[in-house]
Write a protein that holds these residues in place. Sequence first.
Motif, short mmCIF file in Angstrom:
data_model
loop_
_atom_site.label_atom_id
_atom_site.label_comp_id
_atom_site.label_asym_id
_atom_site.label_seq_id
_atom_site.Cartn_x
_atom_site.Cartn_y
_atom_site.Cartn_z
N LYS A 230 0.84 -1.20 0.00
CA LYS A 230 0.00 0.00 0.00
C LYS A 230 0.87 1.25 0.00
O LYS A 230 0.54 2.25 -0.62
N ARG A 231 2.00 1.15 0.72
CA ARG A 231 2.94 2.27 0.75
C ARG A 231 4.23 1.84 0.09
O ARG A 231 4.73 0.74 0.32
N GLU A 232 4.78 2.72 -0.74
CA GLU A 232 5.99 2.38 -1.48
C GLU A 232 7.15 2.07 -0.54
O GLU A 232 7.98 1.20 -0.84
N GLU A 233 7.22 2.79 0.60
CA GLU A 233 8.34 2.59 1.51
C GLU A 233 8.41 1.15 2.01
O GLU A 233 9.48 0.52 2.01
#
Length: 616
Positions: A88-91
């Motif tokens: 969901k989050r690139e990180e």
Amino acid sequence: MGKRASWDERLGRTRRRWLQAFAVFFFLVLLIRLFSLQAVEHAGYAKDAEKNQFQRLRIPAPRGLIVDRNGEVLVDNVPRFDVVVPWKREESALMMIRKLSNFLTLDSTAVFARFDIWAKKNAGLPFPVVKDADKLIISAVRENVDLFPQLRVETRARRRYRKGLFASHLLGYVAEISDEELANSDPRDYQAGDVIGKTGLELYCEEHLHGIHGYRVVQVNAWGTVLGDVDGPSIAPRTGRTVKLTIDAKIQAYLEERLAREGTGAVVMMNVHDGAVIAAVSIPRFDPNSFAAGINQEEWDRLHNEESKPLFNRYLQATYPPGSTLKVISASVALENELVDPEELLVYCTGAHRFGNRFFKCWREEGHGWMDLHNAVVQSCDSYFFKFAETLDVDELAEAARAFGLGSRTGIELRGEARGLVPDRKYYDNKLGKGEWTQGHVLNNVIGQGEFLSTLLQMCRVAAVIANGGYLVSPHVIHSIGDDYHVVHPKREIGALSKRTIQFLKRAMRGVVEDKDGTAHWCRVDGLQTAGKTGTSQNPHGKDHAWFIGYAPANDPVIAIAVLIENAGHGGEFAAPLARDAYRKYFEKQLAEQKPPVGDQTGLAVGLGGRHRESN
């Protein structure tokens, strides 16, 4: 002082009232919001919470099978395993990719580059870190689930072309869907990373082969790790439909091997009565498995830059001057328009024909002597055709060629079919200008040279028209799709072709093979009478192309064939022997069950694949 104190007290009371009012207002707002959350918006938040806890995972549908006319499987699917990371989050995704790349010693630079492209186009969709993972990678991921709680191994179906190079132009290939194709597709049917038909039948039958995806509901934790399936709504995928072809795999394989020994070219064999294609060969070939597995840039460049153009479909997309094979149409024009008396000895061929200030050469330098129309077809005498072409209207020849199907697509179930070219008065006026072209152009056209261009598929249909008594069939390679999709393939009678002309053409084409002076007489088949027409197509870039069209049996036709071998030489020397071997293969069971006529040594001196050295 008393007034001052009184003022301060009133001010203090006012402030307290405002504070109390504000507190009451704030409390009321809070109560209303709480009520809204618990009563009005409860369902929505509950649904969002459920989404965070439960996810619907797509189950890709396997593509349908492709089988030959006898049910032999030509194209199917095998399992493919991808290691994917939900994100969901690139990180968090980048952290997991870096960790996995280090653990499996992957090329992290290449993986990150792929993820950058993926994230821009497919935000939120699970990213395939490793495509088509082998057993070692799969085991490493599953045995170290504590290190990689988010990773999962997804099973997909990979397309498999069982015979490799076999019928590659006909079957086509699949590859990963492009951005443009994805934008024009229903998101319920395709996602990034899916494969789609790109060429051949894989493309033409995409909507039938694709199938319908299913889904299952799973429980996930806060990191997106799948905890297990959940009892609830799920739909099993529906496999794509099976496409059954008219192709005979044994005949196809034999002709591919046989033509490959000769060089570059094409062969088409079809049923003369309904246009069902039995074999469709283009050489050189390519392996569609390379595309299904994900072709690398080096292999792609090789296929595109190779001089022999293995991706080019020579029976469908290539156009060639038909050479002397067109003489069967030219002869029909002469008969239907009463330009010649077929019994008359019209020309004494000396090896060249003078028209105006030009000499038009016959293929036989020493000449053929006296020629009537029958022998002019049998021996392929150019001089005879030059003679009656002196008074032939260019549009008469063009009209007849179109009636036989030249100059237009046959409608076969393959994309990219060429039309060919039938030159007429309008064509020459536009190209050269009115009054700037001469009857000499017609003399070239009548023997299949000049601007005439045809495909191998078209010329095979020409042979079928003569064999079946004047009906233009619809060539096709699909027998049926699934259990309930049967295709109707119409045929129409060529009204301008009389029965008398058809019978003449049949006798002449039989003479090409069966008469001792025929240009393909050394290609007779013991126990089987056949008919045909040889041709040699001039090639400005090298040696001539070798042509042959024909059908068998001559007295009760079943199959028609067209053969073209590029840069080979005379049609009777190179193309006709291949057609003879094709007849032997197709009728081998019938030929094995009968004894050759007593004393008939036809063809025994010239063995399988043998050639005679003088032909046209």
